[in-house]
Design a protein around this motif. Sequence first.
Motif, PDB file in Angstrom:
ATOM      1  N   GLY A  11       3.922  -5.230  -6.645  1.00  0.00           N
ATOM      2  CA  GLY A  11       4.925  -4.309  -6.125  1.00  0.00           C
ATOM      3  C   GLY A  11       4.611  -3.825  -4.723  1.00  0.00           C
ATOM      4  O   GLY A  11       3.485  -3.882  -4.267  1.00  0.00           O
ATOM      5  N   GLY A  68       8.697  -5.960  -1.334  1.00  0.00           N
ATOM      6  CA  GLY A  68       8.403  -6.981  -2.345  1.00  0.00           C
ATOM      7  C   GLY A  68       7.948  -8.308  -1.784  1.00  0.00           C
ATOM      8  O   GLY A  68       7.777  -9.275  -2.516  1.00  0.00           O
ATOM      9  N   GLU A 132      11.788 -10.769 -10.889  1.00  0.00           N
ATOM     10  CA  GLU A 132      11.573  -9.405 -11.372  1.00  0.00           C
ATOM     11  C   GLU A 132      12.513  -8.942 -12.495  1.00  0.00           C
ATOM     12  O   GLU A 132      12.052  -8.413 -13.498  1.00  0.00           O
ATOM     13  N   GLY A 156      12.183  -0.681  -7.786  1.00  0.00           N
ATOM     14  CA  GLY A 156      10.757  -0.570  -7.477  1.00  0.00           C
ATOM     15  C   GLY A 156      10.526   0.313  -6.270  1.00  0.00           C
ATOM     16  O   GLY A 156      11.264   1.256  -6.021  1.00  0.00           O
ATOM     17  N   GLY A 284      11.464   0.139 -13.736  1.00  0.00           N
ATOM     18  CA  GLY A 284      10.822   0.369 -12.433  1.00  0.00           C
ATOM     19  C   GLY A 284      10.610   1.851 -12.177  1.00  0.00           C
ATOM     20  O   GLY A 284      11.263   2.704 -12.792  1.00  0.00           O
TER      21      GLY A 284
END
Length: 330
Positions: A11, A68, A132, A156, A284
């Motif tokens: 992450g 990411g 993801e 995220g 997330g």
Amino acid sequence: MASADIGIDLGTASILVYVKGKGVVLKEPSVVAYDRDTNKIVAIGEEARLMLGRTPGNIVAIRPLRQGVISDYTITEKMLKYFIQKAVGRSYFGRRPRISVCVPSQVTEVEKKAVEDATYAAGARDVSIIEEPVAAAIGAGIDIYRPCGNMIVDIGGGTADIAVISLGGPVVSASIKVAGDDFDEAVVRFMRKKHNLLIGERTAEEIKIKIGTCYRRPENITLDIRGRNLVTGLPKTVTVTSDETEEALREPASQICEAVHSVLERTPPELAADIADRGIVLTGGGALLHGLEELLEEKTGITTMTAEDPLRAVAIGTGKYIELLSEKNN
């Protein structure tokens, strides 16, 4: 003894490592502090995060992953090596581990290859890359191989990934570069504009976690924040209310709602009907933002719920992905 199977949630904000049979064994911020003069790494993880915004000139604390994606290859490789060794122990007990790593759903082949190469260089025997939202769905306990639609919104630190998953893969997906970090930046901008107060990203994150909301709370809660007054240049304390954070976070939150809306617009009707029945699942760290469920429900009219362990869902799913693959191939 066989090697360990490892799942890594790579992450922007934190790295989680899942080891087969043990669960999530490590969760550390993806921050590296290194000395510019000697090019040596000083600290990695939590220790380095505490240095953010507090280092002398020659020591720099950076996040080698942005939105990411690897922005600094060499440092990412060293960071991965460090975390893998920390999670599995220095000796890999025989063979090197099989590692699955998750990436945002809209990354390019070049970006995927960079993640793969960095993982091999960090000591993997075999690397599989997983998207993801698929990892998040597995981690949230959804059977992704059934022929019915599930909508996952994984928010995220650097990206929000939205996907409709059926029969083991994403049917429609979108990845937007609006997520936890943008919530923090919105808070920093708001504090500067409204209170003439300059705060760092760690303070902004504290505001977001403690009183932040993107849907008006029934009771207005407050928090005292220290920062630097932009007019006098001196330290100053300001009381911030949750209603103010709703104003600050309105824009990034509505961008996420719009992205969800556009994915729903492109979803085949049969799957859209499944989603209306089953609802939207949030995963997330960004899913923990107060009021996000209510806001999405209001905008889409579809029941929205947060996964049981939203922070770890992607890491658990990434780890279980190897097991699912080997079961399917047998």
